[in-house]
Design a protein around this motif. Structure first.
Motif, PDB file in Angstrom:
ATOM      1  N   ARG A 339     -42.331  14.887  15.998  1.00 61.05           N
ATOM      2  CA  ARG A 339     -41.141  15.235  15.206  1.00 61.05           C
ATOM      3  C   ARG A 339     -39.914  14.437  15.683  1.00 61.05           C
ATOM      4  O   ARG A 339     -39.112  13.993  14.861  1.00 61.05           O
ATOM      5  CB  ARG A 339     -40.871  16.742  15.298  1.00 61.05           C
ATOM      6  CG  ARG A 339     -41.939  17.575  14.582  1.00 61.05           C
ATOM      7  CD  ARG A 339     -41.721  19.054  14.798  1.00 61.05           C
ATOM      8  NE  ARG A 339     -40.459  19.512  14.258  1.00 61.05           N
ATOM      9  CZ  ARG A 339     -40.268  19.844  12.984  1.00 61.05           C
ATOM     10  NH1 ARG A 339     -41.271  19.777  12.121  1.00 61.05           N
ATOM     11  NH2 ARG A 339     -39.096  20.239  12.557  1.00 61.05           N
ATOM     12  N   GLN A 344     -37.226  14.018  12.788  1.00 62.01           N
ATOM     13  CA  GLN A 344     -37.148  15.328  12.144  1.00 62.01           C
ATOM     14  C   GLN A 344     -36.454  16.349  13.041  1.00 62.01           C
ATOM     15  O   GLN A 344     -36.070  17.410  12.595  1.00 62.01           O
ATOM     16  CB  GLN A 344     -38.554  15.832  11.798  1.00 62.01           C
ATOM     17  CG  GLN A 344     -39.222  15.025  10.705  1.00 62.01           C
ATOM     18  CD  GLN A 344     -40.723  15.230  10.744  1.00 62.01           C
ATOM     19  OE1 GLN A 344     -41.388  14.930  11.732  1.00 62.01           O
ATOM     20  NE2 GLN A 344     -41.252  15.757   9.650  1.00 62.01           N
ATOM     21  N   GLN A 345     -36.382  16.030  14.285  1.00 66.53           N
ATOM     22  CA  GLN A 345     -35.746  16.953  15.228  1.00 66.53           C
ATOM     23  C   GLN A 345     -35.082  16.150  16.340  1.00 66.53           C
ATOM     24  O   GLN A 345     -35.549  15.062  16.688  1.00 66.53           O
ATOM     25  CB  GLN A 345     -36.814  17.882  15.825  1.00 66.53           C
ATOM     26  CG  GLN A 345     -36.219  19.086  16.519  1.00 66.53           C
ATOM     27  CD  GLN A 345     -37.271  20.066  17.015  1.00 66.53           C
ATOM     28  OE1 GLN A 345     -38.471  19.803  16.953  1.00 66.53           O
ATOM     29  NE2 GLN A 345     -36.807  21.192  17.517  1.00 66.53           N
TER      30      GLN A 345
END
Ligand code: GDP
Length: 365
Positions: A339, A344-345
């Motif tokens: 991620r 995404q993070q």
């Protein structure tokens, strides 16, 4: 079919049916039983008597990854601790080819001339990756390896630098309990393991070579700052002048460094490990250093600081192992890493999530 040869009295002899293949595995071979582990008391008794076989076995236990061996090893170390501490611990570093093994061979024999015993240990974290140790190899120190009062042990091979270094520090305790009053810890001077060695020795010797005139550039400043003595090897033949020049350069460079914690001004000397020139002078410098730090109390203070350092190092190592050896954490880490790499993070929240998960798991136990 019955054959007289198959009778029990002819153990070791069998007659097979017709052209049947004989069994591949020798049926008479029984599984070799593992030697039972000795008690820590027995081991300590042997170590205190200076029995080299017991000492080697204890070091193997220290290096072992088996939890059963580790428990025994720790018991042995605890019992040896009151008998330890009575040695000169000397770290020796230099780049590959600087002449570490040749010099250790020569320095070692010089030290042993006055009696006493010498243990040569090595820290070489690269051996885990290369599956072969480049340090501490017995054959590299030809004279010492056959000396009855020298104990040479290659680097522990498994684990992180911290783990390898901790094992070496524990081996120092065992060697001291066995009466080794000189300990050399050798490491290859490429900039990772020096700090670990520095944190377990009293004196740190840096072996240098005279070279192309720009030797000062090639040396990591941090390593030079750690050195209590810098010795320029291979000061022999037509290399003597260059060695003297390097000596002058190192001397002036050292003046630019901040004063050492011990108050000792590091010295720079030339010598030849191979031709055995200047060896007593190097040793006199080390004698002077020990007299100096024993006098001003730094010797005791440094050893205490090192003991504290290793307590925290061990805690850190065990915490890290506990965290990273957890399968669920491992799975979550892999997911979080994906991620983070996929944007995404954020790294920070991913780390927080994994740690939260880990602490929650701990509290559920
Ligand atoms: P290490 O990799 O640091 O352990 O270095 P070695 O001890 O294996 O030495 C590397 C090479 O330098 C070998 O070929 C040695 O024979 C040579 N050597 C070591 N010490 C001396 C010395 O004092 N003088 C000369 N001329 N050669 C040396």
């Amino acid at each position: 079919m019955e054959h007289i040869e198959n009778d029990e009295q002819f153990a070791g002899l069998t007659v097979n049916e017709g052209v049947a293949q004989p069994p591949i595995v020798n049926p008479y071979m029984t599984r070799r039983r593992r030697r039972p582990l000795p008690t820590s008391g027995e081991m300590v008794e042997g170590i205190l008597k200076g029995d080299v076989t017991t000492l080697s076995r204890a070091v193997t236990l220290v290096e072992s990854l088996s939890p059963e061996h580790q428990v025994l090893a720790q018991e042995i170390i605890e019992k040896c601790l009151p008998h330890s501490g009575n040695s000169r611990r000397i770290g020796i570093t230099g780049v590959p080819g600087a002449g570490k093994s040749t010099s250790i061979d020569t320095f070692g024999l010089h030290v042993l001339k006055d009696g006493g015993k010498l243990a040569v240990l090595a820290i070489d974290p690269s051996s885990e990756r290369t599956k072969g140790s480049i340090l501490g190899d017995k054959t590299r120190m030809e004279k010492l390896s056959i000396h009855p009062n020298a104990f040479i042990r290659p680097s522990p091979s498994a684990g992180s630098l911290g783990g390898v270094a901790r094992k070496t520090r524990e081996t120092i305790v065992l060697c001291e309990a066995a009466g080794y009053n000189n300990i050399f810890v050798e490491t290859v001077g490429v900039g990772q393991s020096e700090t670990a060695v520095h944190s377990m020795v009293d004196f740190f010797l840096l072996i240098q070579l005279a070279g192309t005139g720009d030797e000062l550039q090639g040396i990591k400043r941090g390593i030079m700052e750690m050195a209590d003595g810098i010795v320029i090897n291979k000061a022999d033949g037509d290399n003597i002048d260059r060695a003297r020049l390097a000596q002058a350069q190192f001397r002036s460079a050292l003046h630019l460094f901040p004063p050492t914690l011990s108050g000792w001004m590091p010295e720079v000397l030339c010598y030849s490990g191979y031709y055995e020139i200047g060896i007593p002078e190097v040793w006199e410098m080390i004698d002077r250093y020990f007299a100096f730090i024993k006098e001003n109390g730094y010797f005791e203070r440094k050893r205490q600081e090192q003991a504290r350092y290793w307590m925290y190092e061990t805690i850190n190592e065990q915490l890290r192992n506990h965290f990273y050896n957890n399968e669920d954490v491992d799975a979550l880490l892999a997911d979080k890493e994906r991620r983070v790499l996929g944007n995404q993070q954020s790294s920070f929240t991913a780390a927080r999530d994994v740690l939260d998960f880990y602490f929650k798991k701990l509290s559920e136990k």
